[in-house]
Write an enzyme that holds these catalytic residues in place. Sequence first.
Site, mmCIF file in Angstrom:
data_model
loop_
_atom_site.group_PDB
_atom_site.id
_atom_site.type_symbol
_atom_site.label_atom_id
_atom_site.label_comp_id
_atom_site.label_asym_id
_atom_site.label_seq_id
_atom_site.Cartn_x
_atom_site.Cartn_y
_atom_site.Cartn_z
ATOM 1 N N LYS A 197 -1.189 -9.404 2.752
ATOM 2 C CA LYS A 197 -0.461 -8.961 3.949
ATOM 3 C C LYS A 197 -1.371 -8.010 4.719
ATOM 4 O O LYS A 197 -2.078 -7.205 4.096
ATOM 5 C CB LYS A 197 0.846 -8.243 3.565
ATOM 6 C CG LYS A 197 1.574 -7.640 4.786
ATOM 7 C CD LYS A 197 3.007 -7.262 4.480
ATOM 8 C CE LYS A 197 3.186 -5.920 3.813
ATOM 9 N NZ LYS A 197 2.661 -4.757 4.597
ATOM 10 N N GLU A 257 9.287 -4.326 10.657
ATOM 11 C CA GLU A 257 9.665 -3.009 10.129
ATOM 12 C C GLU A 257 10.173 -2.085 11.226
ATOM 13 O O GLU A 257 9.520 -1.913 12.275
ATOM 14 C CB GLU A 257 8.468 -2.361 9.393
ATOM 15 C CG GLU A 257 8.842 -0.981 8.851
ATOM 16 C CD GLU A 257 7.893 -0.434 7.791
ATOM 17 O OE1 GLU A 257 6.985 -1.160 7.342
ATOM 18 O OE2 GLU A 257 8.087 0.736 7.404
ATOM 19 N N GLU A 279 -1.427 -5.540 8.530
ATOM 20 C CA GLU A 279 -0.629 -4.983 9.621
ATOM 21 C C GLU A 279 -1.266 -5.288 10.967
ATOM 22 O O GLU A 279 -2.500 -5.275 11.092
ATOM 23 C CB GLU A 279 -0.497 -3.458 9.440
ATOM 24 C CG GLU A 279 0.248 -3.066 8.171
ATOM 25 C CD GLU A 279 0.434 -1.559 8.025
ATOM 26 O OE1 GLU A 279 0.086 -0.797 8.958
ATOM 27 O OE2 GLU A 279 0.931 -1.144 6.962
ATOM 28 N N ASP A 297 -1.133 -6.088 -0.332
ATOM 29 C CA ASP A 297 -1.478 -5.482 0.960
ATOM 30 C C ASP A 297 -2.980 -5.269 1.092
ATOM 31 O O ASP A 297 -3.639 -4.792 0.159
ATOM 32 C CB ASP A 297 -0.814 -4.099 1.078
ATOM 33 C CG ASP A 297 0.373 -4.107 2.024
ATOM 34 O OD1 ASP A 297 0.469 -5.022 2.864
ATOM 35 O OD2 ASP A 297 1.201 -3.189 1.911
ATOM 36 N N ASP A 323 0.838 -1.202 0.000
ATOM 37 C CA ASP A 323 0.000 0.000 0.000
ATOM 38 C C ASP A 323 0.876 1.257 0.000
ATOM 39 O O ASP A 323 0.367 2.379 -0.113
ATOM 40 C CB ASP A 323 -1.015 -0.008 1.150
ATOM 41 C CG ASP A 323 -0.365 -0.030 2.522
ATOM 42 O OD1 ASP A 323 0.871 -0.192 2.598
ATOM 43 O OD2 ASP A 323 -1.101 0.114 3.521
ATOM 44 N N SER A 324 2.188 1.075 0.078
ATOM 45 C CA SER A 324 3.122 2.193 -0.159
ATOM 46 C C SER A 324 2.867 2.806 -1.531
ATOM 47 O O SER A 324 3.284 3.931 -1.799
ATOM 48 C CB SER A 324 4.569 1.712 -0.034
ATOM 49 O OG SER A 324 4.782 0.560 -0.827
HETATM 50 O O1 KIV Z 1 3.556 -1.137 1.666
HETATM 51 C C1 KIV Z 1 4.718 -1.568 1.622
HETATM 52 O O2 KIV Z 1 5.470 -1.320 0.680
HETATM 53 C C2 KIV Z 1 5.178 -2.379 2.742
HETATM 54 C C3 KIV Z 1 6.614 -2.775 2.790
HETATM 55 C C4 KIV Z 1 7.484 -1.608 3.016
HETATM 56 C C5 KIV Z 1 6.873 -3.863 3.747
HETATM 57 O O3 KIV Z 1 4.421 -2.731 3.589
#
Ligand code: KIV
Length: 289
Positions: free
Chosen positions: A121, A189, A123, A91, A52-53
Amino acid sequence: MALSASSDSTRAITPRDIRARKGHTPLVCLTAYTTPIAKLVDGHCDIVLVGDSVGMVLHGLPSTLGVTLDMMIMHGRAVRRGLERALMVVDMPFGAYEESPEQAFRNAAKLMAETGCAAVKLEGGESMAETVRFLVARGVPVMGHVGLTPQAVNGFGGYRVQGRGADADRIQRDAAAVADAGAFSVVLEKMPEPLARRITAEVAIPTIGIGASPACDGQILVVDDMLGLFGAFKPKFVKRYAALADEAETAIAAYAREVRERSFPAAGHVFEDSARDTGSRKSGGGDAA
Ligand code: KIV
Protein backbone atom coordinates in the site's frame (compact mmCIF):
# COMPACT_ATOMS: atom_id res chain seq x y z
CA MET A 1 -23.22 -15.81 -0.81
CA ALA A 2 -19.62 -16.23 0.35
CA LEU A 3 -18.75 -14.16 3.39
CA SER A 4 -15.10 -13.72 2.53
CA ALA A 5 -13.28 -12.52 -0.55
CA SER A 6 -12.60 -15.96 -2.02
CA SER A 7 -15.40 -18.47 -2.59
CA ASP A 8 -12.85 -21.26 -2.02
CA SER A 9 -12.42 -21.16 1.74
CA THR A 10 -9.22 -23.22 1.65
CA ARG A 11 -6.93 -21.06 -0.45
CA ALA A 12 -5.25 -17.75 0.30
CA ILE A 13 -7.06 -14.62 -0.85
CA THR A 14 -5.40 -12.76 -3.72
CA PRO A 15 -5.51 -9.11 -4.85
CA ARG A 16 -7.57 -10.32 -7.81
CA ASP A 17 -10.18 -11.80 -5.44
CA ILE A 18 -10.36 -8.48 -3.61
CA ARG A 19 -10.75 -6.55 -6.88
CA ALA A 20 -13.65 -8.84 -7.82
CA ARG A 21 -15.47 -8.01 -4.55
CA LYS A 22 -16.47 -4.53 -5.77
CA GLY A 23 -20.09 -3.98 -4.79
CA HIS A 24 -20.44 -7.34 -3.01
CA THR A 25 -20.28 -8.38 0.65
CA PRO A 26 -18.21 -5.81 2.58
CA LEU A 27 -14.51 -6.60 2.87
CA VAL A 28 -13.28 -6.99 6.44
CA CYS A 29 -9.81 -5.55 7.04
CA LEU A 30 -7.66 -5.00 10.14
CA THR A 31 -4.04 -4.17 10.79
CA ALA A 32 -1.65 -6.63 12.46
CA TYR A 33 2.00 -6.26 13.40
CA THR A 34 2.79 -9.50 15.23
CA THR A 35 2.35 -13.25 14.76
CA PRO A 36 -0.16 -13.80 17.62
CA ILE A 37 -2.47 -11.00 16.44
CA ALA A 38 -2.15 -12.19 12.82
CA LYS A 39 -3.30 -15.65 13.96
CA LEU A 40 -6.30 -14.12 15.75
CA VAL A 41 -7.48 -12.00 12.83
CA ASP A 42 -6.74 -14.40 9.95
CA GLY A 43 -9.97 -16.39 10.23
CA HIS A 44 -12.12 -13.26 10.29
CA CYS A 45 -10.49 -10.89 7.81
CA ASP A 46 -10.17 -10.67 4.03
CA ILE A 47 -7.19 -8.29 4.21
CA VAL A 48 -4.57 -7.93 6.95
CA LEU A 49 -2.54 -4.74 6.62
CA VAL A 50 0.88 -4.42 8.16
CA GLY A 51 0.36 -0.68 8.48
CA ASP A 52 3.05 1.88 9.12
CA SER A 53 0.80 2.81 12.07
CA VAL A 54 3.05 0.21 13.74
CA GLY A 55 5.47 3.07 14.42
CA MET A 56 2.97 4.90 16.61
CA VAL A 57 1.14 1.87 18.02
CA LEU A 58 4.06 -0.42 18.94
CA HIS A 59 7.16 1.78 18.82
CA GLY A 60 5.85 4.94 20.52
CA LEU A 61 6.76 7.23 17.60
CA PRO A 62 4.91 10.57 17.40
CA SER A 63 3.91 9.97 13.73
CA THR A 64 4.47 7.41 10.97
CA LEU A 65 7.31 9.47 9.48
CA GLY A 66 10.04 7.67 11.40
CA VAL A 67 9.04 4.20 10.23
CA THR A 68 11.70 2.48 8.11
CA LEU A 69 11.68 -0.23 5.45
CA ASP A 70 13.51 -2.52 7.90
CA MET A 71 10.74 -2.06 10.49
CA MET A 72 8.11 -2.94 7.89
CA ILE A 73 10.11 -6.02 6.86
CA MET A 74 10.50 -7.21 10.47
CA HIS A 75 6.78 -6.82 11.26
CA GLY A 76 5.79 -8.15 7.83
CA ARG A 77 7.73 -11.36 8.45
CA ALA A 78 6.11 -11.78 11.85
CA VAL A 79 2.62 -11.32 10.42
CA ARG A 80 3.33 -13.68 7.51
CA ARG A 81 4.01 -16.47 10.03
CA GLY A 82 0.52 -15.99 11.49
CA LEU A 83 -1.54 -15.93 8.28
CA GLU A 84 -2.95 -18.76 6.19
CA ARG A 85 -5.83 -17.20 4.33
CA ALA A 86 -6.18 -13.42 4.52
CA LEU A 87 -4.45 -11.24 1.92
CA MET A 88 -1.39 -9.63 3.49
CA VAL A 89 -0.64 -6.06 2.41
CA VAL A 90 2.42 -4.18 3.70
CA ASP A 91 2.67 -0.39 3.84
CA MET A 92 5.47 1.37 1.96
CA PRO A 93 6.96 3.68 4.61
CA PHE A 94 7.61 7.41 4.13
CA GLY A 95 10.65 8.00 1.92
CA ALA A 96 10.60 4.54 0.34
CA TYR A 97 8.62 5.36 -2.82
CA GLU A 98 8.11 9.09 -3.45
CA GLU A 99 11.44 9.78 -5.21
CA SER A 100 10.74 7.86 -8.43
CA PRO A 101 8.82 4.87 -9.76
CA GLU A 102 12.16 3.01 -9.90
CA GLN A 103 12.84 3.63 -6.21
CA ALA A 104 9.29 2.50 -5.43
CA PHE A 105 9.74 -0.71 -7.43
CA ARG A 106 13.07 -1.52 -5.78
CA ASN A 107 11.61 -1.16 -2.30
CA ALA A 108 8.29 -2.84 -3.10
CA ALA A 109 10.19 -5.82 -4.54
CA LYS A 110 12.30 -5.98 -1.37
CA LEU A 111 9.17 -5.90 0.81
CA MET A 112 7.55 -8.68 -1.22
CA ALA A 113 10.66 -10.85 -1.36
CA GLU A 114 11.56 -10.49 2.31
CA THR A 115 8.09 -10.63 3.90
CA GLY A 116 6.10 -12.83 1.51
CA CYS A 117 3.37 -10.17 1.22
CA ALA A 118 1.22 -10.28 -1.92
CA ALA A 119 0.69 -6.52 -2.24
CA VAL A 120 1.88 -3.15 -0.99
CA LYS A 121 0.00 0.00 0.00
CA LEU A 122 1.20 3.51 -0.69
CA GLU A 123 -0.25 6.92 0.10
CA GLY A 124 -1.15 9.58 -2.46
CA GLY A 125 -3.46 10.17 -5.40
CA GLU A 126 -2.76 11.98 -8.64
CA SER A 127 0.87 12.61 -7.70
CA MET A 128 1.48 8.87 -7.21
CA ALA A 129 -0.52 7.57 -10.18
CA GLU A 130 2.54 7.16 -12.41
CA THR A 131 4.26 5.15 -9.66
CA VAL A 132 1.19 2.95 -9.14
CA ARG A 133 1.07 2.25 -12.88
CA PHE A 134 4.81 1.45 -12.97
CA LEU A 135 4.52 -1.02 -10.06
CA VAL A 136 1.38 -2.75 -11.35
CA ALA A 137 2.93 -3.19 -14.81
CA ARG A 138 5.86 -4.98 -13.13
CA GLY A 139 3.81 -7.42 -11.06
CA VAL A 140 3.38 -5.48 -7.82
CA PRO A 141 -0.29 -5.31 -6.75
CA VAL A 142 -0.94 -1.90 -5.18
CA MET A 143 -3.54 -0.70 -2.70
CA GLY A 144 -3.96 3.09 -2.84
CA HIS A 145 -4.65 5.41 0.09
CA VAL A 146 -6.28 8.85 -0.32
CA GLY A 147 -7.99 11.45 1.85
CA LEU A 148 -6.12 11.87 5.10
CA THR A 149 -2.74 10.35 4.29
CA PRO A 150 -0.87 10.34 7.63
CA GLN A 151 2.59 10.53 6.03
CA ALA A 152 1.58 14.02 4.82
CA VAL A 153 0.67 15.20 8.34
CA ASN A 154 3.10 18.12 8.19
CA GLY A 155 1.69 19.33 4.87
CA PHE A 156 -1.88 19.01 6.17
CA GLY A 157 -1.01 20.72 9.47
CA GLY A 158 -2.50 17.88 11.55
CA TYR A 159 -4.76 14.84 11.25
CA ARG A 160 -7.83 16.81 10.15
CA VAL A 161 -10.71 15.64 7.96
CA GLN A 162 -9.82 16.04 4.26
CA GLY A 163 -12.13 16.84 1.34
CA ARG A 164 -14.53 19.32 2.89
CA GLY A 165 -16.05 21.92 0.55
CA ALA A 166 -14.04 22.70 -2.56
CA ASP A 167 -11.36 20.17 -1.54
CA ALA A 168 -13.76 17.31 -2.29
CA ASP A 169 -12.91 17.42 -5.99
CA ARG A 170 -9.21 16.94 -5.24
CA ILE A 171 -9.87 13.79 -3.19
CA GLN A 172 -12.24 12.47 -5.83
CA ARG A 173 -9.59 12.99 -8.53
CA ASP A 174 -7.01 11.27 -6.31
CA ALA A 175 -9.18 8.16 -5.92
CA ALA A 176 -9.96 8.08 -9.65
CA ALA A 177 -6.25 8.48 -10.50
CA VAL A 178 -5.06 5.49 -8.44
CA ALA A 179 -7.97 3.37 -9.71
CA ASP A 180 -7.16 4.26 -13.33
CA ALA A 181 -3.48 3.51 -12.68
CA GLY A 182 -4.37 -0.09 -11.79
CA ALA A 183 -4.60 -0.22 -7.98
CA PHE A 184 -6.69 -3.23 -6.89
CA SER A 185 -8.35 -1.29 -4.03
CA VAL A 186 -8.07 2.08 -2.32
CA VAL A 187 -8.26 3.17 1.32
CA LEU A 188 -10.44 6.26 1.91
CA GLU A 189 -9.37 7.82 5.21
CA LYS A 190 -11.10 10.52 7.27
CA MET A 191 -13.32 12.38 4.81
CA PRO A 192 -16.96 13.50 4.76
CA GLU A 193 -19.34 10.55 4.49
CA PRO A 194 -21.13 11.77 1.31
CA LEU A 195 -17.77 12.16 -0.46
CA ALA A 196 -16.68 8.59 0.42
CA ARG A 197 -20.08 7.34 -0.75
CA ARG A 198 -19.72 9.23 -4.05
CA ILE A 199 -16.17 7.95 -4.66
CA THR A 200 -17.31 4.39 -3.92
CA ALA A 201 -20.09 4.72 -6.49
CA GLU A 202 -17.73 6.15 -9.10
CA VAL A 203 -14.49 4.13 -8.93
CA ALA A 204 -14.32 0.64 -10.37
CA ILE A 205 -12.19 -0.79 -7.54
CA PRO A 206 -13.19 -1.62 -3.93
CA THR A 207 -12.94 1.28 -1.50
CA ILE A 208 -11.85 0.46 2.06
CA GLY A 209 -13.11 3.03 4.54
CA ILE A 210 -11.64 4.33 7.78
CA GLY A 211 -13.54 7.36 9.01
CA ALA A 212 -15.31 7.32 5.64
CA SER A 213 -18.72 5.68 4.97
CA PRO A 214 -20.67 2.46 5.60
CA ALA A 215 -21.23 2.51 1.83
CA CYS A 216 -17.55 1.71 1.22
CA ASP A 217 -16.81 -1.74 -0.17
CA GLY A 218 -14.93 -2.61 3.02
CA GLN A 219 -13.80 -1.21 6.36
CA ILE A 220 -10.44 -1.15 8.10
CA LEU A 221 -9.39 -0.26 11.65
CA VAL A 222 -6.11 -0.37 13.51
CA VAL A 223 -6.49 -3.55 15.55
CA ASP A 224 -5.05 -2.05 18.75
CA ASP A 225 -7.61 0.79 18.54
CA MET A 226 -10.65 -1.48 18.19
CA LEU A 227 -9.39 -3.77 20.95
CA GLY A 228 -8.92 -0.80 23.29
CA LEU A 229 -5.21 -1.57 23.59
CA PHE A 230 -3.81 1.78 22.48
CA GLY A 231 -4.09 3.85 25.65
CA ALA A 232 -6.48 6.78 25.78
CA PHE A 233 -6.28 7.47 22.01
CA LYS A 234 -9.72 7.22 20.42
CA PRO A 235 -10.51 9.14 17.25
CA LYS A 236 -14.22 9.56 16.37
CA PHE A 237 -14.08 6.90 13.65
CA VAL A 238 -12.87 4.15 15.99
CA LYS A 239 -15.37 1.86 17.66
CA ARG A 240 -13.94 0.00 20.62
CA TYR A 241 -15.07 -3.62 20.66
CA ALA A 242 -13.10 -4.39 23.85
CA ALA A 243 -11.18 -2.59 26.57
CA LEU A 244 -8.08 -4.77 26.71
CA ALA A 245 -5.74 -2.08 28.06
CA ASP A 246 -8.02 -1.71 31.10
CA GLU A 247 -8.13 -5.49 31.57
CA ALA A 248 -4.36 -5.73 31.19
CA GLU A 249 -3.79 -3.02 33.76
CA THR A 250 -6.11 -4.73 36.25
CA ALA A 251 -4.17 -7.98 35.74
CA ILE A 252 -0.78 -6.27 36.11
CA ALA A 253 -1.93 -4.55 39.30
CA ALA A 254 -3.09 -7.92 40.71
CA TYR A 255 0.29 -9.49 39.85
CA ALA A 256 2.19 -6.61 41.50
CA ARG A 257 0.06 -6.93 44.65
CA GLU A 258 0.55 -10.72 44.86
CA VAL A 259 4.32 -10.47 44.35
CA ARG A 260 4.55 -7.89 47.15
CA GLU A 261 2.36 -10.07 49.43
CA ARG A 262 4.37 -13.21 48.48
CA SER A 263 1.12 -14.95 47.46
CA PHE A 264 2.61 -15.42 43.95
CA PRO A 265 4.21 -17.80 43.11
CA ALA A 266 1.97 -20.28 44.96
CA ALA A 267 2.63 -23.98 45.47
CA GLY A 268 1.23 -24.81 42.01
CA HIS A 269 3.76 -22.54 40.27
CA VAL A 270 6.99 -23.95 41.72
CA PHE A 271 8.91 -27.16 41.00
CA GLU A 272 9.65 -30.31 42.91
CA ASP A 273 13.24 -31.43 43.36
CA SER A 274 12.74 -34.10 40.69
CA ALA A 275 14.54 -35.04 37.45
CA ARG A 276 11.25 -34.99 35.51
CA ASP A 277 10.69 -31.34 36.36
CA THR A 278 12.80 -29.52 33.72
CA GLY A 279 11.04 -26.21 34.08
CA SER A 280 11.65 -25.47 30.42
CA ARG A 281 8.74 -23.91 28.56
CA LYS A 282 10.14 -25.16 25.25
CA SER A 283 10.29 -28.80 26.39
CA GLY A 284 6.80 -28.59 27.85
CA GLY A 285 8.33 -29.18 31.26
CA GLY A 286 6.67 -26.07 32.67
CA ASP A 287 3.68 -28.14 33.73
CA ALA A 288 5.69 -31.13 35.03
CA ALA A 289 5.21 -32.06 38.66
O1 KIV B 1 -0.99 2.36 8.72
C1 KIV B 1 -2.17 2.01 8.84
O2 KIV B 1 -2.55 1.33 9.80
C2 KIV B 1 -3.11 2.43 7.81
C3 KIV B 1 -4.56 2.15 8.01
C4 KIV B 1 -5.11 2.95 9.13
C5 KIV B 1 -5.35 2.29 6.78
O3 KIV B 1 -2.73 2.97 6.82
